[in-house]
Design a protein around this motif. Structure first.
Motif, PDB file in Angstrom:
ATOM      1  N   PRO A   1      -8.479  -5.654   6.951  1.00  6.51           N
ATOM      2  CA  PRO A   1      -7.022  -5.661   7.152  1.00  6.51           C
ATOM      3  C   PRO A   1      -6.391  -4.384   6.611  1.00  6.51           C
ATOM      4  O   PRO A   1      -7.037  -3.599   5.898  1.00  6.51           O
ATOM      5  CB  PRO A   1      -6.566  -6.887   6.361  1.00  6.51           C
ATOM      6  N   LEU A   2      -5.129  -4.184   6.948  1.00  8.99           N
ATOM      7  CA  LEU A   2      -4.382  -3.037   6.433  1.00  8.99           C
ATOM      8  C   LEU A   2      -4.331  -3.106   4.913  1.00  8.99           C
ATOM      9  O   LEU A   2      -4.340  -4.192   4.328  1.00  8.99           O
ATOM     10  CB  LEU A   2      -2.956  -3.046   6.986  1.00  8.99           C
TER      11      LEU A   2
ATOM     12  N   PRO B   1      -9.454  12.010   6.150  1.00 12.52           N
ATOM     13  CA  PRO B   1      -9.011  10.658   5.772  1.00 12.52           C
ATOM     14  C   PRO B   1     -10.183   9.741   5.475  1.00 12.52           C
ATOM     15  O   PRO B   1     -11.234   9.819   6.110  1.00 12.52           O
ATOM     16  CB  PRO B   1      -8.245  10.187   7.003  1.00 12.52           C
ATOM     17  N   ASP B   2      -9.987   8.907   4.459  1.00 15.02           N
ATOM     18  CA  ASP B   2     -10.971   7.872   4.155  1.00 15.02           C
ATOM     19  C   ASP B   2     -10.862   6.768   5.207  1.00 15.02           C
ATOM     20  O   ASP B   2     -11.834   6.074   5.492  1.00 15.02           O
ATOM     21  CB  ASP B   2     -10.703   7.265   2.771  1.00 15.02           C
ATOM     22  N   ARG B   3      -9.645   6.651   5.764  1.00  9.17           N
ATOM     23  CA  ARG B   3      -9.377   5.569   6.708  1.00  9.17           C
ATOM     24  C   ARG B   3      -8.190   5.936   7.585  1.00  9.17           C
ATOM     25  O   ARG B   3      -7.203   6.473   7.108  1.00  9.17           O
ATOM     26  CB  ARG B   3      -9.064   4.309   5.895  1.00  9.17           C
ATOM     27  N   PHE B   4      -8.300   5.637   8.883  1.00  6.66           N
ATOM     28  CA  PHE B   4      -7.172   5.758   9.808  1.00  6.66           C
ATOM     29  C   PHE B   4      -7.331   4.621  10.797  1.00  6.66           C
ATOM     30  O   PHE B   4      -8.292   4.588  11.574  1.00  6.66           O
ATOM     31  CB  PHE B   4      -7.173   7.110  10.531  1.00  6.66           C
ATOM     32  N   VAL B   5      -6.420   3.639  10.727  1.00  4.01           N
ATOM     33  CA  VAL B   5      -6.572   2.422  11.520  1.00  4.01           C
ATOM     34  C   VAL B   5      -5.262   1.936  12.099  1.00  4.01           C
ATOM     35  O   VAL B   5      -4.186   2.249  11.587  1.00  4.01           O
ATOM     36  CB  VAL B   5      -7.183   1.261  10.676  1.00  4.01           C
ATOM     37  N   ALA B   6      -5.385   1.143  13.153  1.00  5.91           N
ATOM     38  CA  ALA B   6      -4.263   0.391  13.707  1.00  5.91           C
ATOM     39  C   ALA B   6      -4.402  -1.031  13.181  1.00  5.91           C
ATOM     40  O   ALA B   6      -5.512  -1.546  13.052  1.00  5.91           O
ATOM     41  CB  ALA B   6      -4.330   0.396  15.230  1.00  5.91           C
ATOM     42  N   GLY B   7      -3.283  -1.656  12.875  1.00  2.00           N
ATOM     43  CA  GLY B   7      -3.315  -3.036  12.393  1.00  2.00           C
ATOM     44  C   GLY B   7      -1.968  -3.692  12.616  1.00  2.00           C
ATOM     45  O   GLY B   7      -1.009  -3.046  13.066  1.00  2.00           O
ATOM     46  N   THR B   8      -1.915  -4.979  12.307  1.00  7.17           N
ATOM     47  CA  THR B   8      -0.674  -5.721  12.514  1.00  7.17           C
ATOM     48  C   THR B   8      -0.339  -6.570  11.293  1.00  7.17           C
ATOM     49  O   THR B   8      -1.205  -6.894  10.485  1.00  7.17           O
ATOM     50  CB  THR B   8      -0.776  -6.671  13.724  1.00  7.17           C
ATOM     51  N   VAL B   9       0.932  -6.935  11.222  1.00  2.60           N
ATOM     52  CA  VAL B   9       1.417  -7.894  10.243  1.00  2.60           C
ATOM     53  C   VAL B   9       2.189  -8.934  11.039  1.00  2.60           C
ATOM     54  O   VAL B   9       3.020  -8.575  11.878  1.00  2.60           O
ATOM     55  CB  VAL B   9       2.327  -7.219   9.197  1.00  2.60           C
ATOM     56  N   GLY B  10       1.885 -10.211  10.813  1.00  4.20           N
ATOM     57  CA  GLY B  10       2.596 -11.278  11.517  1.00  4.20           C
ATOM     58  C   GLY B  10       1.687 -12.043  12.455  1.00  4.20           C
ATOM     59  O   GLY B  10       0.508 -11.721  12.627  1.00  4.20           O
TER      60      GLY B  10
ATOM     61  N   VAL C   1       9.190  16.624   6.605  1.00  3.86           N
ATOM     62  CA  VAL C   1       8.016  16.264   5.811  1.00  3.86           C
ATOM     63  C   VAL C   1       6.858  15.984   6.768  1.00  3.86           C
ATOM     64  O   VAL C   1       6.988  15.162   7.676  1.00  3.86           O
ATOM     65  CB  VAL C   1       8.281  15.010   4.940  1.00  3.86           C
ATOM     66  N   ILE C   2       5.741  16.691   6.559  1.00  7.90           N
ATOM     67  CA  ILE C   2       4.542  16.465   7.368  1.00  7.90           C
ATOM     68  C   ILE C   2       3.431  16.005   6.428  1.00  7.90           C
ATOM     69  O   ILE C   2       3.015  16.751   5.535  1.00  7.90           O
ATOM     70  CB  ILE C   2       4.108  17.744   8.123  1.00  7.90           C
ATOM     71  N   HIS C   3       2.985  14.764   6.614  1.00  8.41           N
ATOM     72  CA  HIS C   3       1.890  14.218   5.812  1.00  8.41           C
ATOM     73  C   HIS C   3       0.590  14.571   6.528  1.00  8.41           C
ATOM     74  O   HIS C   3       0.355  14.106   7.642  1.00  8.41           O
ATOM     75  CB  HIS C   3       2.016  12.693   5.699  1.00  8.41           C
ATOM     76  N   VAL C   4      -0.250  15.384   5.903  1.00  7.80           N
ATOM     77  CA  VAL C   4      -1.482  15.836   6.532  1.00  7.80           C
ATOM     78  C   VAL C   4      -2.678  15.160   5.867  1.00  7.80           C
ATOM     79  O   VAL C   4      -2.797  15.149   4.638  1.00  7.80           O
ATOM     80  CB  VAL C   4      -1.621  17.374   6.437  1.00  7.80           C
ATOM     81  N   PHE C   5      -3.556  14.600   6.713  1.00  4.75           N
ATOM     82  CA  PHE C   5      -4.789  13.968   6.256  1.00  4.75           C
ATOM     83  C   PHE C   5      -5.956  14.709   6.908  1.00  4.75           C
ATOM     84  O   PHE C   5      -6.308  14.436   8.044  1.00  4.75           O
ATOM     85  CB  PHE C   5      -4.815  12.484   6.647  1.00  4.75           C
ATOM     86  N   ARG C   6      -6.518  15.694   6.181  1.00  3.92           N
ATOM     87  CA  ARG C   6      -7.594  16.515   6.747  1.00  3.92           C
ATOM     88  C   ARG C   6      -8.939  15.789   6.739  1.00  3.92           C
ATOM     89  O   ARG C   6      -9.751  16.002   7.627  1.00  3.92           O
ATOM     90  CB  ARG C   6      -7.718  17.834   6.002  1.00  3.92           C
TER      91      ARG C   6
ATOM     92  N   LEU D   1       0.147   1.982  12.125  1.00  5.93           N
ATOM     93  CA  LEU D   1      -0.974   2.887  11.970  1.00  5.93           C
ATOM     94  C   LEU D   1      -0.956   3.265  10.498  1.00  5.93           C
ATOM     95  O   LEU D   1       0.104   3.517   9.933  1.00  5.93           O
ATOM     96  CB  LEU D   1      -0.830   4.139  12.836  1.00  5.93           C
ATOM     97  N   GLN D   2      -2.146   3.273   9.899  1.00  7.46           N
ATOM     98  CA  GLN D   2      -2.229   3.527   8.470  1.00  7.46           C
ATOM     99  C   GLN D   2      -3.309   4.578   8.209  1.00  7.46           C
ATOM    100  O   GLN D   2      -4.426   4.456   8.704  1.00  7.46           O
ATOM    101  CB  GLN D   2      -2.562   2.225   7.743  1.00  7.46           C
ATOM    102  N   ALA D   3      -2.937   5.608   7.458  1.00  9.74           N
ATOM    103  CA  ALA D   3      -3.877   6.663   7.082  1.00  9.74           C
ATOM    104  C   ALA D   3      -4.007   6.677   5.565  1.00  9.74           C
ATOM    105  O   ALA D   3      -3.010   6.551   4.848  1.00  9.74           O
ATOM    106  CB  ALA D   3      -3.380   8.020   7.576  1.00  9.74           C
ATOM    107  N   SER D   4      -5.250   6.827   5.083  1.00  8.90           N
ATOM    108  CA  SER D   4      -5.509   6.875   3.645  1.00  8.90           C
ATOM    109  C   SER D   4      -6.453   8.023   3.335  1.00  8.90           C
ATOM    110  O   SER D   4      -7.413   8.262   4.069  1.00  8.90           O
ATOM    111  CB  SER D   4      -6.173   5.576   3.163  1.00  8.90           C
ATOM    112  N   GLU D   5      -6.163   8.693   2.234  1.00  2.45           N
ATOM    113  CA  GLU D   5      -7.037   9.749   1.733  1.00  2.45           C
ATOM    114  C   GLU D   5      -6.876   9.763   0.218  1.00  2.45           C
ATOM    115  O   GLU D   5      -5.768   9.924  -0.287  1.00  2.45           O
ATOM    116  CB  GLU D   5      -6.646  11.096   2.334  1.00  2.45           C
ATOM    117  N   ASP D   6      -7.978   9.594  -0.479  1.00  2.00           N
ATOM    118  CA  ASP D   6      -7.976   9.470  -1.933  1.00  2.00           C
ATOM    119  C   ASP D   6      -7.052   8.322  -2.338  1.00  2.00           C
ATOM    120  O   ASP D   6      -7.265   7.201  -1.934  1.00  2.00           O
ATOM    121  CB  ASP D   6      -7.589  10.796  -2.601  1.00  2.00           C
ATOM    122  N   VAL D   7      -5.997   8.600  -3.106  1.00  2.00           N
ATOM    123  CA  VAL D   7      -5.103   7.521  -3.562  1.00  2.00           C
ATOM    124  C   VAL D   7      -3.836   7.421  -2.723  1.00  2.00           C
ATOM    125  O   VAL D   7      -2.979   6.585  -2.976  1.00  2.00           O
ATOM    126  CB  VAL D   7      -4.703   7.725  -5.048  1.00  2.00           C
TER     127      VAL D   7
END
Length: 191
Positions: free
Chosen positions: A82-83, A11-20, A4-9, A29-35
């Motif tokens: 934040p993420l 992206p609305d957002r591509f960021v590094a972040g942390t929890v804790g 499975v290859i998730h492609v974000f041509r 690392l979090q990538a978002s595009e549309d929903v």
């Protein structure tokens, strides 16, 4: 099972972040595009290396291809939010790949899932059926610079380094190898 290859041509957002809390953070690392949002777990050192290599790639692209690459990113363009929650790990990153897509004038970041065996480097930035799952993100040069800037901030937002050995200082104390494991009396509030 098929790869499975998730492609974000775009992206609305591509960021590094942390929890804790510092000292016990999990890096993502979090990538978002549309929903659609994908989060992958990554090691702190991998985030630092990715930011450094992105900056190097941008400089090389400017030199070799004469591309218009911004030197710096205005602070208002660096994503400090934040993420997006919930943060659900798709996979843990093992191998990373970087490239330049001259056709779209975009940096391509590929994050491959960690695997049991050795990863054949031919699967990086390739659409072969065999290989680990991946996230592939296309970034404009400005977005790549903004990502690198935020990634460096995230990495450096942890525990402060010891002035003697450079290891992270824990809130509960620090036994410094440069002092052979001893603490000075002033550090303990005594004498």
């Amino acid at each position: 099972m098929a790869r499975v290859i998730h492609v974000f041509r775009q992206p609305d957002r591509f960021v590094a972040g942390t929890v804790g809390e510092p000292g016990d953070r999990t890096f993502y690392l979090q990538a978002s595009e549309d929903v659609r949002t994908i989060s992958v777990t990554i090691e702190k050192q991998q985030v630092a290396v990715l930011a450094e290599r992105l900056s190097s790639l941008l400089e090389e692209v400017a030199t070799r291809f004469g591309a218009d690459i911004p030197e710096e990113v205005p602070d208002e363009l660096v994503d400090v939010d934040p993420l997006d929650v919930p943060v659900e790990e798709e996979f843990r990153v093992g191998t990373m790949g970087l490239g330049w897509d001259a056709e779209s004038s975009a940096v391509v970041v590929e994050l491959l899932a960690i695997t049991e065996g050795e990863v054949d480097e031919t699967v990086v930035l390739d659409d072969t059926e065999e290989g680990p799952d991946a996230v592939r993100v296309f970034l404009s040069p400005l977005a790549a610079r903004a990502f690198a800037e935020r990634a460096e901030r995230v990495v450096n937002a942890g525990r402060k380094p010891c002035p003697l050995c450079g290891e992270p200082l824990d809130p509960a104390g620090h036994i410094c190898p440069r002092q052979n494991g001893y603490r000075r009396a002033a550090d303990l509030g005594g004498e």
